[in-house]
Write a protein that holds these residues in place. Structure first.
Motif, PDB file in Angstrom:
ATOM      1  N   LYS A   1       0.792  -1.185   0.016  1.00  0.00           N
ATOM      2  CA  LYS A   1      -0.116   0.047   0.037  1.00  0.00           C
ATOM      3  C   LYS A   1       0.895   1.095   0.003  1.00  0.00           C
ATOM      4  O   LYS A   1       0.333   2.390  -0.108  1.00  0.00           O
ATOM      5  N   THR A   2       2.248   1.256   0.200  1.00  0.00           N
ATOM      6  CA  THR A   2       2.992   2.261   0.042  1.00  0.00           C
ATOM      7  C   THR A   2       3.064   2.840  -1.312  1.00  0.00           C
ATOM      8  O   THR A   2       3.313   4.048  -1.459  1.00  0.00           O
TER       9      THR A   2
ATOM     10  N   ASP B   1      -0.861   1.252  -4.201  1.00  0.00           N
ATOM     11  CA  ASP B   1      -2.398   1.776  -4.045  1.00  0.00           C
ATOM     12  C   ASP B   1      -2.259   3.262  -3.800  1.00  0.00           C
ATOM     13  O   ASP B   1      -1.275   3.840  -3.305  1.00  0.00           O
ATOM     14  N   HIS B   2      -3.023   4.182  -4.514  1.00  0.00           N
ATOM     15  CA  HIS B   2      -3.181   5.327  -4.685  1.00  0.00           C
ATOM     16  C   HIS B   2      -4.641   5.762  -4.093  1.00  0.00           C
ATOM     17  O   HIS B   2      -5.452   5.449  -4.393  1.00  0.00           O
TER      18      HIS B   2
ATOM     19  N   GLU C   1       5.468   0.196  -8.782  1.00  0.00           N
ATOM     20  CA  GLU C   1       4.973   1.433  -8.421  1.00  0.00           C
ATOM     21  C   GLU C   1       4.072   1.880  -9.368  1.00  0.00           C
ATOM     22  O   GLU C   1       4.155   1.986 -10.583  1.00  0.00           O
TER      23      GLU C   1
ATOM     24  N   GLY D   1      -0.007   7.421  -9.435  1.00  0.00           N
ATOM     25  CA  GLY D   1      -0.741   8.528  -8.968  1.00  0.00           C
ATOM     26  C   GLY D   1      -1.191   9.415 -10.034  1.00  0.00           C
ATOM     27  O   GLY D   1      -0.968   8.907 -11.444  1.00  0.00           O
TER      28      GLY D   1
ATOM     29  N   THR E   1       0.163   8.412  -3.619  1.00  0.00           N
ATOM     30  CA  THR E   1       0.599   7.179  -2.828  1.00  0.00           C
ATOM     31  C   THR E   1       1.095   7.743  -1.777  1.00  0.00           C
ATOM     32  O   THR E   1       1.620   8.936  -1.491  1.00  0.00           O
TER      33      THR E   1
ATOM     34  N   GLN F   1      -3.662  -1.507 -11.871  1.00  0.00           N
ATOM     35  CA  GLN F   1      -3.041  -1.811 -10.525  1.00  0.00           C
ATOM     36  C   GLN F   1      -2.606  -3.254 -10.552  1.00  0.00           C
ATOM     37  O   GLN F   1      -3.322  -4.220 -10.824  1.00  0.00           O
TER      38      GLN F   1
END
Length: 681
Positions: free
Chosen positions: A327-328, A331-332, A430, A433, A467, A668
């Motif tokens: 999630k770092t 996920d945005h 990565e 965003g 993110t 994703q």
């Protein structure tokens, strides 16, 4: 008469013997030539092949490089594990299949039908290749199998390396996991990799294990073992010439990595998160070094290194909190009010506001036929940029957005500060965003940008997606005055002997220095958020450490007009707001910047800010004890254990009526499926 007649017959056929003699001569000549060919011309190679019929080549797995934190604390280790293997060829030739399977079943407690299923599945491969029956044998199983090995043809106990995360599920997304090369990956690896892989080899499949595979992976060695006709190892004194002359090949371990992260900070972040869902990233604003990187919930990568049961894999996939996603970086989210700092920077740098600019907040602003609400229903009155940040006044930023030429002004400064683009950190998957512009909307939807959309972007909602890593790096850039560093995780690479092979240095990606006045006003506003009684995170202040930052509480669904001010905790969990916080400390000489995203935690002030507070406090006390340790603060008259006052405001800076956008600019990616143990295995 009869004798003389026979003699006559012999004379009649005698001339034919010469043909027989010629035939015998040719046959013996061919036989002699073949003998010479076999004994002289091909003697050495055939002798070696003959020897190889009674030897077994055993792989010596190379240990993967180990991974340490910045203080030298071991994070990823290699530990021995023992597997039960059988070579079907020897087992079949011995005609002791039933007896051997029964013995294995008694020792390992595996049902005989499961053992036979595994052997039957292996019939499609060459019979001389070993088949794994069971992994991770216990010590008692190893001892008993060794004692029975002479009576079980083709059965052996082999040592393998088990990749072990020393701290369980802590930082598992960052460190990653390994698994076996599968038939789908093998052709790609053989084409694109300089290293030789084969089915069954281990390879990094996630996190640093994948990104740094070329560094962590060593070179496997091999040795030759002499066996009898049933595949059992011979005693040393009976070694043949071939074995005696074969030196084998030593295994070369992979290289070791020393990371920039600190394990104490990792633990402080994980402990502060508790059972919340989300992520936290801490970074050094003066270098770009990642100090902590935690995604929750998590998983134990040790279980992946040797294959996991399909039931566990399915449970991880079915978990609605998505423990397999990092999630770092993967996920945005809409950043909400945390983004207001960027909007303030844009307004100050574009000269549309200054320290004297004030707007009146009555609790809402009408644009066309739509009303844009402030999180505080009764409004904030007259506010300047410092108070607007401190109190998180939405109307101030609506009015600021109206004074800008377009949303592109906000996008320009957001991009300078590191949002809307990948950071190229040393981790796979990565996401970039999204920072929207007028051209982006035209390209994506073939529609013109509207003024109302700029208002949504100004408070970090609408199409804006960031993110946790980007937010941490953005606040690091604000903390240092405008320098955007490439965040990096790896401090140095060392050989197994400890020799330094490479050391990584800070890399500046963008250096748009903020005006001194902008820098001063932004810092004052962020200071007020945490340290002024009217600040939205006043309950989380750190006495004596000058901790500053910005809260955000992001609505994730559209709400009806009669529900926009309802208490978040009374909502269903998946409908609750996300809590956000980003900040740094100390204000005047920043040492650390932190961003926290706590999914469905309702409030940035109580759901996310305490996590950032715990990380910052741990870091300053550990690395700067002379300034911020308990003793140093006590000598300055500051009580580091002072109880914090809890404010009555709970629904701080959530913006009613504006839905969090789920617009994704990137696909994703899903983590790769690891080696999965079949139920019977």
């Amino acid at each position: 008469m009869s004798f003389l007649g026979q003699e006559q017959q012999v004379r009649e056929y005698q001339h034919r013997f010469k043909y027989l003699n010629v035939g015998l001569a040719i046959a013996f000549t061919l036989l002699l030539i073949q003998l010479l060919n076999l004994q002289v011309l091909q003697g050495d190679s055939l002798r070696s092949a003959s020897e190889e019929n009674r030897i077994k080549r055993v792989k010596i797995p190379a240990p993967r490089g180990m991974i340490f934190d910045r203080t030298g604390r071991l994070l990823l280790d290699n530990r021995p594990a023992f597997d039960l293997e059988v070579i079907p060829q020897y087992l079949k030739e011995s005609k002791l299949i039933d007896e051997t399977v029964t013995t294995i079943s008694k020792i390992t407690k595996m049902p005989t039908q499961d053992i036979l299923k595994i052997l039957n599945r292996a019939k499609g491969q060459p019979a001389y290749l070993p088949v794994k029956l069971k992994t991770d044998l216990s010590r008692d199983e190893v001892a008993e199998l060794k004692s029975w090995q002479i009576a079980m043809p083709g059965v052996s106990v082999e040592m393998e390396i088990k990749r072990t995360n020393v701290y369980g599920d802590l930082a598992s997304h960052m460190l990653g996991y390994i698994g076996e090369v599968n038939s789908t990956e093998l052709p790609v690896l053989q084409k694109n990799s300089a290293r030789r892989y084969k089915l069954g080899d281990s390879i990094g499949k996630f996190g640093l294990e994948q990104k740094m595979e070329h560094v962590l992976r060593g070179e496997d060695g091999e040795e030759w073992v002499e066996v009898d006709a049933l595949g059992r190892r011979k005693l040393e004194k009976y070694r043949g010439r071939f074995i005696a002359e074969s030196q084998g090949k030593k295994a070369n371990p992979g290289k070791n990595l020393t990371l920039t992260v600190d394990q104490d900070l990792q633990k402080a972040a994980a402990d502060a998160f508790g059972d919340k869902v989300g992520s936290v990233v801490a970074i050094d604003p003066n270098t770009g070094e990642i100090l902590a990187m935690v995604s929750r919930p998590s998983f134990d990568p040790t279980e992946f290194s040797r294959g996991i049961p399909s039931s566990l894999w399915q449970s991880l996939l079915a978990n609605e909190n998505k423990p397999l996603r990092d999630k770092t970086i993967m996920d945005h989210y809409s950043p909400g009010s945390v983004f207001k700092t960027v909007t303030a920077v844009a307004g100050l740098q574009e000269r549309v506001i200054d320290e004297n600019t004030k707007f009146h907040c009555s609790g809402s602003l009408r644009l066309g036929n739509r009303v844009y609400h402030c999180w505080k229903k009764e409004g904030h009155g007259e506010v300047d940029v410092i108070n607007a940040l401190t109190k998180s006044c939405d109307v101030f930023f609506y009015r600021l957005a109206q004074k800008l030429k377009s949303v592109d002004d906000i996008a320009t400064w957001a991009l300078h500060l590191g949002l809307g683009r990948k950071t190229d950190i040393n981790l796979p998957r990565e996401t970039s965003g999204l920072i929207p512009t007028e051209a982006w909307k035209k390209r994506r939807f073939n529609q013109e940008w509207t003024a109302g959309e700029t208002l949504s972007v100004a408070i970090g909602q609408g199409y804006v997606l960031t993110t946790a890593l980007q937010l941490a790096n953005t606040y690091a850039s604000i903390a240092n005055g405008g320098t955007f560093y490439r965040p990096f995780l790896i401090k140095k690479i060392n050989t197994v002997d400890g020799e330094l092979e490479k050391e990584f240095q800070p890399e500046v990606l963008d250096q748009t220095r903020l005006d001194p006045k902008t820098y001063e006003l932004i810092k004052k506003g962020l200071w007020g958020v945490v340290n002024h009684p009217n600040g939205t995170a006043y309950a989380q202040r750190l006495p004596g450490m000058n901790f500053v930052g910005k809260t955000g509480t992001v609505q994730v669904i559209s709400l009806a007009a009669n529900k926009i001010y309802q208490k978040c905790e009374n909502m269903k969990f998946r409908q609750r707001h996300h809590g956000m916080f980003a900040g740094f400390a100390p204000m005047d000489n920043p040492k650390i910047a932190v961003a926290v995203i706590a999914e469905h935690a309702c409030h940035g002030s109580s759901g996310a800010a305490p996590i950032a507070r715990a990380v910052i406090k741990t870091y300053l006390e550990k690395y700067f004890p002379d300034q911020y340790g308990p003793k140093a603060l006590s000598e300055k008259g500051v009580n580091p254990n002072q109880s914090l006052q809890i404010k009555g405001v709970e629904d701080e800076d959530v913006v009613p009526g504006i839905q969090n956008s789920s617009m994704m600019d990137d696909e994703q990616d899903q983590p790769p499926e690891p080696q999965i143990k079949k139920p019977e295995e």
